[in-house]
Design an enzyme around this catalytic site. Structure first.
Site, mmCIF file in Angstrom:
data_model
loop_
_atom_site.group_PDB
_atom_site.id
_atom_site.type_symbol
_atom_site.label_atom_id
_atom_site.label_comp_id
_atom_site.label_asym_id
_atom_site.label_seq_id
_atom_site.Cartn_x
_atom_site.Cartn_y
_atom_site.Cartn_z
ATOM 1 N N ILE A 1 21.374 27.857 20.042
ATOM 2 C CA ILE A 1 21.106 26.719 20.930
ATOM 3 C C ILE A 1 19.607 26.492 21.096
ATOM 4 O O ILE A 1 18.863 27.423 21.399
ATOM 5 C CB ILE A 1 21.736 26.939 22.320
ATOM 6 C CG1 ILE A 1 23.244 27.183 22.223
ATOM 7 C CG2 ILE A 1 21.456 25.737 23.223
ATOM 8 C CD1 ILE A 1 24.028 26.043 21.608
ATOM 9 N N ASP A 2 19.178 25.253 20.896
ATOM 10 C CA ASP A 2 17.793 24.863 21.165
ATOM 11 C C ASP A 2 17.659 24.156 22.503
ATOM 12 O O ASP A 2 16.622 24.246 23.164
ATOM 13 C CB ASP A 2 17.279 23.916 20.074
ATOM 14 C CG ASP A 2 17.194 24.580 18.715
ATOM 15 O OD1 ASP A 2 16.933 25.799 18.660
ATOM 16 O OD2 ASP A 2 17.406 23.876 17.702
#
Length: 295
Positions: free
Chosen positions: A16-17
Site C-alpha cells: 500500500i502506498d
C-alpha cells in the site's frame, strides 16, 4: 476477507502506498478521538504512506473540515481533505459547466463551488420560515442549470419547491446529489437522517433521478485518483461502513479494510450484507496497523 494480524501486516503495508481514510467511526466518534489514532497516522507517515481524509460530509468546506481534523491534534493539509462537496464542484468544473447552481444544502457546497468560480444561489440564503404565499409566488432563476443536493439540516418546503420547479421547468437542468447516505452519527450514538432523506424528497417531487457523486459511487473515486495521481492497486480504502466506504473501494478498484470502531461492530455482520461489499481485510481498529507492526 482476511483478519489483519501480525503474520500478514508486513506484506499488507508493503503493498500500500496510499490510505484513503473515512473519518467518523474510523478516526473519531462524534467529538472523541479513537484510541491510538494520532500515533498510528504518524507511524504511517513515517513509513512513507500518503494519507487522504475522505468524507461524504458536504456541510463544510475542506478548509473548515481541516480545522476539525487539526482540532483532534492530527496532522493534515487541505490537499489531503477530499469531500463530496469538493468532488461535486470538481465534477461540474471538469465538464465545463455553464450556468448557475441551485443549492439544497449547507455552506460547504457553495464554498467549494467558489473555488471553481461556479455561480450559485439558494443554500443558506433560503433558510428560515416562508409563508405558503411566498412559496406559491416563487420565481425561479432561469439561468439555473443544475440543482445540487447535500445534507441540509435547515431543509424546508421552500427549498423543496424551488428545486422541484428548476428540475421540472428548466430544460437541461442537471440533478446532482453529493451523496445519499441514509443516516449519520450524532451524539450519544444516535443515528440522524442523512443526505439521502433530503435527496429522496426532491427525487419524489421532481420525478427525477440524480447523478450521485460521493461514496460509494465511482465518480468521486475517479476524481480522487486523477487529482492525486493514485494507483488504485496500491491504495486502500479504510472505513466502518460496508455500503459506503467498503463498496466505494470495491467500485474504485482499491484494496479495502473494515474497522470495527464505527457502524459495523462485529465481524459477523459482514456476511449479512451484499457480497459486493466484502472487505479484503477486517481489523478491530486502525491502530492495529501500528500495534501489529511492532509485535
Amino acid at each position: 476477507m482476511k483478519r489483519l494480524d501480525e503474520s500478514n501486516i508486513k506484506d499488507f503495508l508493503s503493498s500500500i502506498d496510499t490510505f484513503l481514510l473515512d473519518c467518523d467511526g474510523v478516526l473519531w466518534r462524534s467529538s472523541d478521538l479513537i484510541d491510538g489514532v494520532k500515533d498510528t497516522l504518524q507511524f504511517l507517515r513515517k513509513q512513507g504512506k500518503k494519507l487522504v481524509f475522505v468524507t461524504n460530509n458536504s456541510t463544510t468546506s475542506r478548509v473548515n473540515f481541516l480545522k476539525k481534523v487539526e482540532s483532534f491534534g492530527l496532522e493534515a493539509s487541505k490537499e489531503e481533505i477530499f469531500s463530496s462537496a469538493y468532488a461535486t464542484a470538481a465534477f461540474l468544473h471538469e465538464r465545463g459547466f455553464k450556468g448557475k447552481v441551485y443549492i439544497v444544502g449547507e455552506g460547504g457546497i457553495g464554498d467549494e463551488l467558489k473555488e471553481f468560480n461556479i455561480p450559485f444561489h439558494g443554500g443558506v440564503e433560503h433558510r428560515g420560515e416562508h409563508s405558503l404565499e411566498d412559496i406559491e409566488k416563487i420565481q425561479i432563476d432561469k439561468e439555473t442549470k443544475a440543482v445540487v443536493v447535500g445534507l441540509d439540516r435547515f431543509f424546508n418546503y421552500y427549498k423543496l419547491t424551488y428545486a422541484k420547479l428548476c428540475l421540472s421547468e428548466i430544460e437541461g437542468c442537471e440533478y446532482i446529489a453529493t451523496n445519499t447516505d441514509s443516516t449519520l452519527p450524532g451524539k450519544n450514538e444516535v443515528m440522524l437522517p442523512g443526505a439521502g432523506s433530503i435527496v429522496n424528497s426532491i427525487t419524489t417531487a421532481a420525478d427525477r433521478v440524480p447523478k450521485i457523486i460521493g461514496k460509494p459511487h465511482k465518480s468521486m473515486m475517479d476524481i480522487l485518483i486523477r487529482d492525486l495521481k493514485l494507483d488504485p492497486s496500491r491504495t486502500c480504502m479504510v472505513g466502518d461502513r460496508l455500503e459506503t466506504d467498503i463498496l466505494f473501494g470495491v467500485n474504485g478498484g482499491t484494496k479495502t479494510m473494515l474497522v470495527l470502531t464505527g457502524v459495523v461492530k462485529k465481524e459477523d455482520e459482514v456476511h449479512s450484507h451484499s457480497s459486493k461489499a466484502i472487505p479484503d481485510f477486517v481489523t478491530n481498529s486502525i491502530s492495529d496497523l501500528m500495534s501489529f507492526s511492532k509485535q
